[in-house]
Structures are given as C-alpha cells and as structure tokens.
Scaffold this motif. Structure first.
Motif, PDB file in Angstrom:
ATOM      1  N   GLN A  81      -9.622  -0.902   2.479  1.00 59.88           N
ATOM      2  CA  GLN A  81      -8.865  -1.671   1.487  1.00 59.88           C
ATOM      3  C   GLN A  81      -7.826  -2.569   2.153  1.00 59.88           C
ATOM      4  OE1 GLN A  81      -7.202   0.953  -1.603  1.00 59.88           O
ATOM      5  NE2 GLN A  81      -8.844   2.393  -1.127  1.00 59.88           N
ATOM      6  N   ILE A  82      -7.177  -2.016   3.168  1.00 56.78           N
ATOM      7  CA  ILE A  82      -6.149  -2.821   3.856  1.00 56.78           C
ATOM      8  C   ILE A  82      -6.812  -3.992   4.581  1.00 56.78           C
ATOM      9  CG2 ILE A  82      -4.432  -2.786   5.713  1.00 56.78           C
ATOM     10  CD1 ILE A  82      -3.820   0.147   4.893  1.00 56.78           C
ATOM     11  N   ASP A  83      -7.953  -3.695   5.212  1.00 52.92           N
ATOM     12  CA  ASP A  83      -8.728  -4.767   5.845  1.00 52.92           C
ATOM     13  C   ASP A  83      -9.028  -5.874   4.837  1.00 52.92           C
ATOM     14  OD1 ASP A  83      -9.157  -4.482   8.540  1.00 52.92           O
ATOM     15  OD2 ASP A  83     -10.899  -3.170   8.328  1.00 52.92           O
ATOM     16  N   ALA A  84      -9.521  -5.478   3.674  1.00 52.37           N
ATOM     17  CA  ALA A  84      -9.913  -6.469   2.662  1.00 52.37           C
ATOM     18  C   ALA A  84      -8.699  -7.297   2.255  1.00 52.37           C
ATOM     19  CB  ALA A  84     -10.515  -5.761   1.446  1.00 52.37           C
ATOM     20  N   PHE A  85      -7.576  -6.610   2.050  1.00 52.61           N
ATOM     21  CA  PHE A  85      -6.342  -7.306   1.682  1.00 52.61           C
ATOM     22  C   PHE A  85      -5.953  -8.329   2.751  1.00 52.61           C
ATOM     23  CE2 PHE A  85      -1.672  -7.140   2.493  1.00 52.61           C
ATOM     24  CZ  PHE A  85      -1.219  -7.797   1.361  1.00 52.61           C
TER      25      PHE A  85
ATOM     26  N   PHE B 193       0.775  -1.248   0.000  1.00 50.51           N
ATOM     27  CA  PHE B 193       0.000   0.000   0.000  1.00 50.51           C
ATOM     28  C   PHE B 193       0.806   1.297   0.000  1.00 50.51           C
ATOM     29  CE2 PHE B 193      -3.086  -3.109   1.455  1.00 50.51           C
ATOM     30  CZ  PHE B 193      -4.214  -2.741   0.745  1.00 50.51           C
ATOM     31  N   VAL B 194       2.056   1.236   0.435  1.00 52.70           N
ATOM     32  CA  VAL B 194       2.762   2.518   0.609  1.00 52.70           C
ATOM     33  C   VAL B 194       3.197   3.094  -0.739  1.00 52.70           C
ATOM     34  CG1 VAL B 194       4.777   3.662   1.596  1.00 52.70           C
ATOM     35  CG2 VAL B 194       3.483   2.006   2.955  1.00 52.70           C
ATOM     36  N   ASP B 195       2.739   4.280  -1.001  1.00 46.74           N
ATOM     37  CA  ASP B 195       3.114   5.031  -2.211  1.00 46.74           C
ATOM     38  C   ASP B 195       3.018   6.510  -1.843  1.00 46.74           C
ATOM     39  OD1 ASP B 195       0.432   5.688  -2.142  1.00 46.74           O
ATOM     40  OD2 ASP B 195      -0.109   4.506  -3.905  1.00 46.74           O
ATOM     41  N   PRO B 196       3.310   7.413  -2.769  1.00 48.76           N
ATOM     42  CA  PRO B 196       3.286   8.840  -2.396  1.00 48.76           C
ATOM     43  C   PRO B 196       1.939   9.280  -1.807  1.00 48.76           C
ATOM     44  CG  PRO B 196       4.445   8.574  -4.466  1.00 48.76           C
ATOM     45  CD  PRO B 196       3.878   7.226  -4.128  1.00 48.76           C
ATOM     46  N   ASP B 197       0.830   8.785  -2.330  1.00 49.10           N
ATOM     47  CA  ASP B 197      -0.471   9.167  -1.797  1.00 49.10           C
ATOM     48  C   ASP B 197      -0.639   8.717  -0.352  1.00 49.10           C
ATOM     49  OD1 ASP B 197      -1.170  10.366  -4.129  1.00 49.10           O
ATOM     50  OD2 ASP B 197      -2.391   8.694  -4.878  1.00 49.10           O
ATOM     51  N   PHE B 198      -0.156   7.505  -0.097  1.00 49.36           N
ATOM     52  CA  PHE B 198      -0.213   6.969   1.269  1.00 49.36           C
ATOM     53  C   PHE B 198       0.556   7.889   2.221  1.00 49.36           C
ATOM     54  CE2 PHE B 198       1.323   4.425   4.773  1.00 49.36           C
ATOM     55  CZ  PHE B 198       0.323   3.516   5.051  1.00 49.36           C
ATOM     56  N   SER B 199       1.761   8.271   1.811  1.00 53.50           N
ATOM     57  CA  SER B 199       2.567   9.142   2.671  1.00 53.50           C
ATOM     58  C   SER B 199       1.874  10.486   2.903  1.00 53.50           C
ATOM     59  CB  SER B 199       3.960   9.355   2.060  1.00 53.50           C
ATOM     60  OG  SER B 199       4.821   8.315   2.460  1.00 53.50           O
TER      61      SER B 199
ATOM     62  N   LYS C 134      -9.890   2.970  11.704  1.00 46.57           N
ATOM     63  CA  LYS C 134     -10.207   1.778  12.491  1.00 46.57           C
ATOM     64  C   LYS C 134     -10.228   0.562  11.577  1.00 46.57           C
ATOM     65  CE  LYS C 134     -13.735   4.030  14.070  1.00 46.57           C
ATOM     66  NZ  LYS C 134     -13.182   5.388  13.936  1.00 46.57           N
ATOM     67  N   PHE C 135      -9.475  -0.460  11.953  1.00 45.42           N
ATOM     68  CA  PHE C 135      -9.453  -1.689  11.174  1.00 45.42           C
ATOM     69  C   PHE C 135     -10.462  -2.672  11.730  1.00 45.42           C
ATOM     70  CE2 PHE C 135      -5.445   0.318  10.318  1.00 45.42           C
ATOM     71  CZ  PHE C 135      -5.335   0.152   8.954  1.00 45.42           C
ATOM     72  N   GLY C 136     -11.139  -3.366  10.829  1.00 43.34           N
ATOM     73  CA  GLY C 136     -12.202  -4.256  11.279  1.00 43.34           C
ATOM     74  C   GLY C 136     -11.864  -5.725  11.100  1.00 43.34           C
ATOM     75  N   ARG C 137     -10.650  -5.984  10.580  1.00 42.46           N
ATOM     76  CA  ARG C 137     -10.235  -7.361  10.286  1.00 42.46           C
ATOM     77  C   ARG C 137     -10.485  -8.290  11.466  1.00 42.46           C
ATOM     78  NH1 ARG C 137      -5.332  -9.684  11.479  1.00 42.46           N
ATOM     79  NH2 ARG C 137      -4.630  -7.714  12.341  1.00 42.46           N
ATOM     80  N   SER C 138     -10.013  -7.869  12.631  1.00 40.10           N
ATOM     81  CA  SER C 138     -10.253  -8.673  13.818  1.00 40.10           C
ATOM     82  C   SER C 138     -11.312  -7.969  14.649  1.00 40.10           C
ATOM     83  CB  SER C 138      -8.962  -8.789  14.622  1.00 40.10           C
ATOM     84  OG  SER C 138      -9.263  -9.055  15.974  1.00 40.10           O
ATOM     85  N   PRO C 139     -12.362  -8.679  15.061  1.00 36.96           N
ATOM     86  CA  PRO C 139     -13.384  -7.999  15.874  1.00 36.96           C
ATOM     87  C   PRO C 139     -12.775  -7.452  17.157  1.00 36.96           C
ATOM     88  CG  PRO C 139     -13.831 -10.381  15.661  1.00 36.96           C
ATOM     89  CD  PRO C 139     -12.646 -10.097  14.808  1.00 36.96           C
ATOM     90  N   ASP C 140     -11.735  -8.120  17.674  1.00 40.68           N
ATOM     91  CA  ASP C 140     -11.106  -7.667  18.915  1.00 40.68           C
ATOM     92  C   ASP C 140     -10.362  -6.343  18.755  1.00 40.68           C
ATOM     93  OD1 ASP C 140     -12.114  -9.814  20.192  1.00 40.68           O
ATOM     94  OD2 ASP C 140     -10.200 -10.777  20.628  1.00 40.68           O
TER      95      ASP C 140
ATOM     96  N   ASP D 163      -1.945 -17.714   1.408  1.00 39.15           N
ATOM     97  CA  ASP D 163      -1.716 -16.281   1.196  1.00 39.15           C
ATOM     98  C   ASP D 163      -0.852 -15.696   2.311  1.00 39.15           C
ATOM     99  OD1 ASP D 163      -3.110 -16.362  -1.102  1.00 39.15           O
ATOM    100  OD2 ASP D 163      -4.922 -15.404  -0.328  1.00 39.15           O
ATOM    101  N   LYS D 164      -1.065 -16.184   3.533  1.00 36.73           N
ATOM    102  CA  LYS D 164      -0.223 -15.690   4.619  1.00 36.73           C
ATOM    103  C   LYS D 164       1.229 -16.107   4.386  1.00 36.73           C
ATOM    104  CE  LYS D 164      -1.520 -15.122   8.868  1.00 36.73           C
ATOM    105  NZ  LYS D 164      -2.066 -15.197  10.248  1.00 36.73           N
TER     106      LYS D 164
END
Lengths: 664, 664
Positions: A439-443, A101-107, B384-390, A453-454
């Motif tokens: 988006q990060i959550d979904a990823f 995810f890290v790119d100029p927009d992220f920063s 807020k990240f929702g990946r883990s309910p905790d 995947d992990k």
C-alpha cells in the motif's frame, strides 16, 4: 531442597556484573521471572530440583542485549528511502508516509515485526519513542519483550496528536495506567529541544518528575542542530536545555554526536544517560559521537539501533561491533572502546543509561531473568583462543553474528528456543508487513508519478490558477516606457518595486509533468539592499497557447507554494532531468488600466545570454472570459506604450539561451 | 534444442553488468563453468533442456562477492589478540606465533577454514597475500574457490623464506606452474614499499611483467608509513614507488587510507586497482580511506576483509555495509557510496581492481559461473518496498546478512546448497582448527607466564649474565673521587664517559618474574650534546644477595637486549603492574685494578628524591669464584678511594624514593 524452574547450564557465563565475572561451565537458574542463582554449573545444580535444564555447552550465556534507542513501529518503513540527505528522507518520505499511514494498527504491526527481529538477535529490552506508544507497549507485552515506551511530544502536529497538549495528556494517561506493568516501563519523551518550546519542555519535565520516570530526548544529533541553537539561543542545545530545567528529570539523551566537552560535563553532572547510535549516525552522515570521552567522564552510555529507517535493521550485534570499531578508527587510538566496553554498553551500560540497572543488564541474583544464549560454534568464530579469559568478549563483538543467538528468555519466559520464535507467528507477520508495504508503495508510486503530488506531499500549495495572459517585448529604451507608465492619464501605477529574482527551473523527462520553478525573490530598497525576500515554488503544467492579436493566452495549471526548504532539498527530492538558471533584475509595476490590474515588468537578465531589457505585461485569472477581455486590454496597453509588433518575444526567459526546438 | 546444465530461476537477478540490469523473475543458466544465458526466466527456460532447475523465488541472485584483499591462513589466528596497538599486535603476537607455527600445513588448514567461511557468506573469489601460497592455492582449488594467490615478498625473513630472493624464486616457480589453472590466478605480491629495497621492488615488477600478472601490495595503510616515507625518501610511498617503476606492473594497492590527492591521481593514471578494507582500517585505528574521491577519479576499487586477525571475520556483507556507512559518516555527505556503489565495489569493482573483470564480477554470458543466491525472506529484510527497482541494493547492503546466503556456485560447481557446504567437512575443520588453537594457546600461555619468554618472543636477547658484584656509597665530594681515580698508581682509567640515563623499571605482580629495565642511555660530548645513544632492555631475575665485607654479590639471571621499540610498546606488551622512572646523570669510568676491569659510576639523580652523588663500583661475571675475587678487590678499591663503611647504600636507585618494605 532448592527448586529452580529453569537452569541454563554448562555455557560460558558472561555475568556483566560489577566484577565482570566470567564462569566457564556455568549456570544461571531462575524461578518465575527472577534470577535465583549464578555460578559454576556443578555448584548451582548440586542438590537442586530443576524444572528444566537447558544444555548450553558451546555457548555464551549473557544478559539479553538492551537496544537503548529506537522507534520500533518504523520497522515497517525499512528501506523505504535510502542514501538521501536527512531533510529529503524525513520531509520528503518519512513524514508524508507517516501522515498517511501511521495509526494504532501500524504501531502494533511495526512493533510486532521489530520484536521478532530483536528477539532473533538477542535483544530482550528496548527503549522506544514514537506515536501510539500504548500500542507499542501492548504489543511488546504480548510478545513478551521488556520495553521503555514513550509517546513523542513535539511542537508540530504528529500522528494521533494535533498539538503537544494532546501528546502530553496521552503520555500522562499512558504512564498512569502502565506504571506497574512487569515488562513495560512507560516514560516521557520530548522529541528534541529544537522541536520544543520552553513551556512544553517544562511540562514534560514536570510529568517525568511526577511519576519519577526518565525523560528521553534526541540531543545534539547533527551539527546543524547545534549551529541553529547557537544562532537562536546563543548556546548549545544541552546548555539551553539546562537553563530550561530539563535536567531536573533523569534525562536519556540519544546521539550526542555534536556534544562539546562542556556539554558532556553537564550531562555527566546531571547523571544523564546517553545512547550511542553508530549506524544511524553514519548512515545519515551526522558524524561519530565522542564515546571514548563519554566513558572517561563516567557517563552511562547505552547503544541503540535507532529506527530501521536509518539503519536498516535492529541488529545489536552489528551496532556494538560498529561502536567498538568506529571509536578506534576516528580517534586513531586502537585501545579505545575494546570489545568488553562495547558489550558493556550493550548490556549493563544501557540499563544504567535508562535507569533500569536494578532490574536488568547483568546476570545477578534478584534481577529479572532476561538472558540470551549465543552459540560459539560457527566457523566464523573458529578457532577460539583461551589464553585470555576476556577473549570471549572479542569473540562476541568482533566475530559473532546476531544469527548465532540460539535461545532468548525475557522475565523468565522463553521467547526463542533453538532459533524458533515462540510468541510470534513469523509467516503471518511477514505477510501483513509486506501487504502494508504494498500500500505504501502504491501511495508513493502514485505520488512519484506526479510532480504535483510530490509537491502536495511535502505540504503547502497555496494558490492555484488556470489562465495567464502574457506578452513580452524587447524594448530599446526602458526609460521611455517608465515615463509613459508614470505619466499616461489612462494608467495608474500602484506599487513599483525593484527586485532581484533568482529562478531555477526544473524540467522533467516526462514533459506532461510541466516545469517547477524555484524563485528567490529579493525586494530591494532605494539603496539596493534587500528589504524583504520571498521564496516561492511554482509548478506550471503543460501549456496550451492561444494567440490573440498581440498577447498570448496561456491555459495551464499553475500551483504556487512557499519554498520553505533549500534549492538543494528540492533538487534531491524532485530529481529533475534538467535544471536552468535565470537571474534577472526586475522593475515591477502594478498598474490599473480600465479598472483592471496588470503586472508590468521591466526585466534585465543578470548573467543570461542577452543584455536586453524586456517588457512583460501579465494578468492571471480563473476565468477564460475574463482572460479574453484582458487580452484586448493588453493590446491597448502595448499601443499606449508604443511597442511595435516585431518586437514581440515568444520565448520564456529560460528558453532564450537554448537552441530553437531543443528538447524541453 | 538449447541445453543448460543448471538454471537458477525465478530470483531477482542483479547482473552488475555495465547497465546494472535488474531482472525480476530472472534466470541465469550455465553450461560447464560458463554463464550461457541471463534473462527473464520465461525467456531463458523457453524450449530449453535443463539438467537442474534451481528455484530461486524470494531470493536475490547475484555475482559471487569478491574479497579483494585478505590473508586467509591467518584465519587460524582469529581473535588471538585484540584491541592492541598495531606494533604490539604484530610484533608481540602475530609474528612470534607465525614464526613458531606457520608452515605448509598451517596454510592449508587456515585456507580451508577461510574458504568455508567465505562460501557461507557468498564470497566466490578472494585475493590472498601470505606465505606457502602454493598451499593456499592448492587448498582453494580443492575446495572449489577462485583465488588470486601471491607469495609475499619482503626484506625480512619470513616463514619459508630466509631472504627475499627465496620468496621471489618461490613466486616465479609457483606462477609458472599454476598460470593456466581454471580457478587459481598466481600473481606477485610485494609486501609494501617500506619493506622493500629498490632492487626487490624492481625484481617483483619484472616478474609481474614477465608473466603479465598483477602485483599486489600494501600501500599508505597508516599515517606513520607516510610520515616515514617523507622522512626517508622525501616523498609519499606512492610517489617513491612510482620513481622505482612499480607502476610498470598492474598494481593492486591495499588500503590507501593515507593516499593524498596527488597519490590518488598517480594511481588513477597508472590504472592501478585499490582495495578498501574498512573494518581492518578502523580496528587497527589506521583511519578511513578516501573512497568517494577514489570513485570520482575513476579508480577501480574493490573491498577486502583483510586477514581475520584484524577484522575478525571474512564477512563481505559486513564489509560492504561498512563501506557504505563509513564514507557517509566521515565525509558528512549522506549521498556518497550509496548501496549500489558498495555492492559494485564488492563485485565487478573488485574484479576490475584485480584485473579479472573479463571472467568474473557480473552475471554476463561468457563469464564464469560464480553466483551467490541470497534469501530475501528474513524478518530483518521485511518488508520490502518495490517503488524503486534499486531498492534491492539497499536491502542487500543495509539489511541482509551473510547468513542469508543460501546457495553458492563457483565455476559452475555448487559449493553450498540450502546453507550446507558441499566441499568442506565443517566438523573436521572445526576440530583441526581448535586443536591448533590449543597449541598456540599453550605456547602463548607459557610465554605470557614468563617475562623472559615474552622478551625472547620478540627477539634479540644478546647477553646473559649470572653474577654481579656491586657496591654503592653516597659521596660528599665527587671531585675527590675523580682525582684519586685519575691519579692513583694502582688504578688505570680506561674510558671515562658522561651519560644521561633515563631508566624505566617495570615490576610485575609476580615477584619471581624479576624486573625489566628500559634504558635510554645517552652518551654526551664535551658540549653536553648527545654523541650517541643506546636503548637497552634488561631483565633482572629475582636476586639472591650475599654480603661480603663491603660489597654485595648479587646472584641472579640477567638478560640484555637492544630495545628497538618504544617504551610505549613495551608497556603495552609486558603490562607491568608498576612502573618506576629513574633519570640520572652518570660519569662512567672503566678502570683496571689488579688486571681486573671494573665499572665505576658517579651518579646524580636528575629528578629523584635526593640530590646526592652516589659512587657505584660494579663487575659482572659468569663465575662465582671470579665474583668472590672481585668482591675482595672492590673492598680494596673502596679503601683506596677513602670511603667509609657508614656511607654504604643498600638500596637500588629506584628504591630510594620508596618507603622501606613497600611491596615490590
């Protein structure tokens, strides 16, 4: 007639100047971006023409706080993963997400979010080390905050930089173009000695010297870092860094939790600054930095929040309070790091550590107008005792909260008035940050849903297979098997090795995830000593079996990766539902039979449920047709070896001790 | 049709129930003072008739926090004295001020202030140990907070109680009258084992058993407490308490910082509750309690702020965050006390520790409606990240602040809505508290202005004198003096003793303050061993000298007190500008000459500037006339002893090494 653009009048002034002057009913006046007067309100206002007078009754007026070590774009990763060990947190979560995810927009977005939070909590200046640092700089300048910005240089590929030469070039270019900016001080950052080569270190030092800017680095953060340095270099990271010439630059060393007395004296002699990050050091269980000793030795010590990912906020009030508390609790001496010392570190101390004490850190005429106005009206600061003038330090450190900050000016420009941010649209910011978090959550959810995947997420899957032929039999007389292997004319033994294999199987609640094997595979020499060792992770998908005459065809996905981290890491990262240990002694023969390679193993479980010896014949392939041919050949081999059908074993080793039909 | 008085709907519910159910878009409904429903908002609201529905979108709805150990009236002493050692803080400041100011009004005002601050920070229930506890109870009930209240029983006189029997009688009466109150649970408090006699302890246990209420106490707070217990009793405070039968009551033990493994197991077996006070333990440098081990052993652990005088606020968010952080940093294990465990301690864990888990600590049907609504909208909790309910536990523990608390209900009654307190007039409260602080300031400023008042402040001035006659001569042959003393017919020697005197003189910037002498006066036996020792403080005011023929009349105030504390205590308490050590060997003769008593000393400085022996003849009196008579007699004595005028010494011992005219 004297003119002032702005006068903050009638508050209790904490100047943090060399004599720690406190002025009740004081005033600080500025023109443009500079402090033009500091004194009793009556004196400052007498006969002056004032653009705006801000009534600061009932407040403390102090230099803005300096967050001396942070990674502001990471604010977008706040609370992404908590209560984990450093390596799991870093290699399992932070780095995979950063890679993605890290790119100029992220920063830019992360910096904006961080700036908003910092302004709210009275911070006017921060020192940052991250990636796409020019975007950090541009955003801080837009919002109006002061910052020291440094592109992180390290020997591994990083966002935006495939090699350290890229980061170095980026740094040079960034520094050259921003060096005269009023708010931004572009500086050099070497991630840490342990992620640097001597050449990189020298190049970073040269760059810092060329532009006469500080060099920021992480130093002695963990006990492990120091132990590794002793192992690799025979000396501490500080001492190794000195030998490499690091201290020819003005070094700002973050953490120094495990700096020895000798290290601290080296830092002091070198005139280095240190930044203390108490929350991060506690949260990641790194320990507690020897701050009282640093102060005794005259080191310039600042306070930082570190990144929110290990904090989880940018609240300097919490940080300085903790700095005061933890030093006492750990040293057993309630007199160390009193409130005044803590506030000093968070203001002029931080400025000295960062080498910007000429400009900021105290309310003195000629310095930049970076000011925080803190309400002392809260019930949680009531009542206030006036017996000792120094009581206000204690009120600010032990009782006040960041939410008591009412107004903030940086470089003479108001960034917050009456708790309303003037240069940031909070609503839009919250929405953009939350959208990225989605988006990060979904990823991560997609990745977490799959062990594969992990595994891919932490890098390094090297071999992928689909079919394995396998047969296993219990043998009464292994010596006879070996004799046949070695003597039979139709079998050529290529490479016999003796091994000890320590396997740990992770099994998951969802059987579809397959099972993950962590193997420590020791190859022994003739004396039984370890000659070499392999550490291998193998993820085996759910198996479809097809029986042949004697052997079994296993159709399944199978992924192999080098296991560079510890079993403990994988356990905490993959969170298996169940764990099974199998330790075995293996004689492993590579044989050729009818121009086809097979592995023949003679295995004895070391601390398993049975003391028997098992013979395995295995072959792997991508091709089902090839697999079927090999099934036939395995049948031949079993006959040549004189194995009886009733000796066939269907179970895997890790199943031998389990009851039949037990839940996988 | 189902009726609910109030429904808090659409928040993320943290039930803290046995399965730690989290319900997003949840609802908690109450009727009167009880929780009537907990579940998804759609289900709870379906077909229900609702008095008021409170929209809790964007918030966490959780059981109100439980402050399991505090001393709420002391909130009025917030920031009175900080960064001091425990004994200086306690005996030098807290206790003198308490003796002067604590009365029922003080307890009421302090409680009201504390309640206001606690409600603001999401606390709905607190456990208190102080004095005039019925006033604490009455005030908490008026404001609408839930509280366990206990009058502190200890063996020293305390505000409102000359003896422990008074506190015990007060406790019994208080418990009998309040035991059925809906909000207040009156309980027993023994200050600590080290301030109790076995009889007191038994009486407190009996009282707790008679009314079936918990017994709260301080236990193993400091290393010193444990060392003293080992010295006095040959065992730890926990073990001694067990022998005395303490654990026949349900004990709630505050601190347990220095509880051993054996102690923790005793507490666990006894079903005792423990309260962890991380800020106070750090600030007073007591140390860090072994909370991870307590939790492993299954102890019920709550979290407390302790009194604000050692904190300096009542912010449970800071406390639970610190509980999570400090355990990791000190143990080196980042996995201990994760966010969820910290929040558990601050809610249901505290309820279990205090024995009130049937009523409060979680959102469950049938429990009392004690609820806090916490906004999760702050920038400092974004994203807020929702990946883990905790993740919500981590958001609340590591990022949220007490100022994020939006609404609070206790026993079904709203105490705060949209951050406005409904049962307290904040302005009036602030004013009253500040006015009292002004009086305390005035008391302390007057006292601080005078070394004498500070001496009186810590108690024990026993002797006051005004005049002293004194002569000092250097003698070449001390044996000759002794021979004359013993043989001369006009002199009777009453009581010769040999002493070693270790004197430390404190001198102050303001010479009018006089000088304070701390003397360790060892009386030696014939073998040179210490037979007995006296520890004496003497404050000597500025001196007016009047010379007589040979002796000197010193007119001055002179106050003597037993020095019960250490030199270190007095140094930190009196903060002298200068300190001078005089160690001497003294042969002290009490003689009678012409029916008048004199002290005759033969002194040799032990590590002073001179190796000479000095003869002193002294006499003290209240009467100037008597003093003049004694001046004459001293002249006679000098003649009898054959002393020459030129041998007279004008300086005090502590002046011998100083340059003439040096600044006192």
């Amino acid at each position: 007639m004297t003119h002032y653009d702005t006068v903050l009048a009638h508050g209790l002034l904490l100047t943090m100047d060399p004599s720690f002057r406190l002025i009740s009913d004081g005033a600080v006046a500025f023109n443009d971006n500079q402090i033009a007067a500091v004194g009793p309100a009556a004196e400052v206002l007498a006969g002056a023409e004032v653009g705006e007078t801000v009534d600061c009754s009932g407040t403390a007026v102090m230099p803005g706080l300096i967050n001396a070590h942070t990674h502001v774009p990471m604010t977008l990763l706040r609370g992404l993963a908590d209560d984990l060990r450093l390596d799991v947190w870093l290699h399992g979560y932070m780095m995979p997400v950063e890679r993605q995810f890290v790119d100029p927009d992220f920063s830019r977005l992360g910096t904006r979010l961080a700036c908003a939070e910092m302004i709210r909590s009275g911070t006017t200046c921060f020192a940052d080390m991250y990636y796409y640092e020019e975007d950090v700089a541009a955003t801080a300048a837009e919002v109006g905050m002061r910052a020291l910005c440094a592109e992180t240089i390290l020997k591994f590929p990083a966002p935006g930089a495939a090699t350290y030469e890229d980061s170095l070039a980026y740094s040079r270019d960034f520094i050259a173009r921003w060096r005269d900016h009023l708010l931004i001080r572009p500086v050099v950052s070497l991630h840490a000695p342990y992620t640097a080569t001597p050449e990189m270190l020298s190049a970073a030092v040269e760059l810092a010297r060329e532009f006469d800017v500080p060099l920021m680095t992480h130093l002695c953060e963990t006990a492990y870092e120091v132990e590794e340095a002793e192992r690799l270099w025979g000396m501490s990271p500080v001492q190794w860094s000195r030998e490499q010439g690091l201290f020819e630059a003005h070094v700002v060393a973050a953490h120094c939790v495990h700096a020895s007395e000798a290290d601290l004296r080296i830092l002091a002699r070198a005139g280095a600054g240190v930044t203390h990050n108490p929350t991060s050091n506690l949260k990641l269980a790194s320990g507690v930095a020897p701050v009282p000793r640093m102060l005794e030795l005259g080191l310039a010590v600042g306070i930082g929040t570190d990144g929110t990912a290990s904090n989880n906020d940018l609240d300097m009030f919490e940080e300085l309070r903790l700095a005061a508390l933890i030093a006492k609790g750990v040293s057993g001496d309630p007199l160390v790091v009193p409130a005044k010392a803590a506030l000093t570190m968070a203001t002029i101390g931080g400025a000295r550590a960062l080498g910007v004490q000429e400009f900021v850190g105290s309310l003195e005429v000629g310095k930049r107008a970076d000011v925080a106005v803190v309400s002392l009206d809260g019930l949680h600061i009531t009542p206030k005792f006036g017996r000792s003038p120094d009581a206000v330090y204690s009120q600010l450190v032990y009782a006040a909260k960041s939410t008591d900050v009412r107004d903030v000016w940086v470089d003479g420009r108001p960034l917050m008035r009456d708790r309303r941010l003037l240069t940031v649209d909070e609503g839009a910011l919250r929405e953009a940050a939350q959208s990225l978090a989605g988006q990060i959550d979904a990823f991560l959810i997609a990745r977490e849903g799959s062990v594969l995947d992990k595994l891919v997420g932490i890098g390094g899957v090297e071999i992928t297979e689909t079919f394995e032929m396998q047969v296993k039999v219990k043998v009464a007389d292994p010596n006879r098997i070996v004799a046949i292997l070695e003597e039979h004319p139709q079998i050529a033994v290529v490479k016999p090795t003796i091994r000890r294999q320590y396997d740990t199987y992770f099994r998951f609640a969802d059987r579809e995830q397959g099972r993950l094997r962590y193997r420590e595979d020791e190859v022994l020499d003739d004396d039984g000593k370890v000659k070499e060792a392999f550490y291998i992770l193998t993820l085996t998908g759910p198996v479809q079996e097809r029986e042949y005459d004697k052997s079994v065809l296993l159709s399944r996905s199978r992924f192999t990766a080098q296991a560079k981290r510890s079993l403990r890491f994988y356990r905490e990262y993959f969170q298996p539902a169940k764990e099974i240990q199998v330790h075995k002694h293996r004689e492993r023969y590579r044989i050729i039979h009818e121009d086809t390679a097979f592995a023949v193993n003679l295995d004895r479980l070391l601390d398993g449920p049975s003391d028997d010896t098992y013979l395995e014949i295995k072959s792997r392939t991508w091709s089902r047709k090839d697999a079927e041919r090999k099934a036939r050949l395995i049948g031949d081999l079993l006959e040549l070896l004189g194995v009886q059908d009733h000796e066939l074993v269907r179970q895997q080793y890790f199943e031998l001790g389990e009851e039949p039909g037990a839940e996988e």
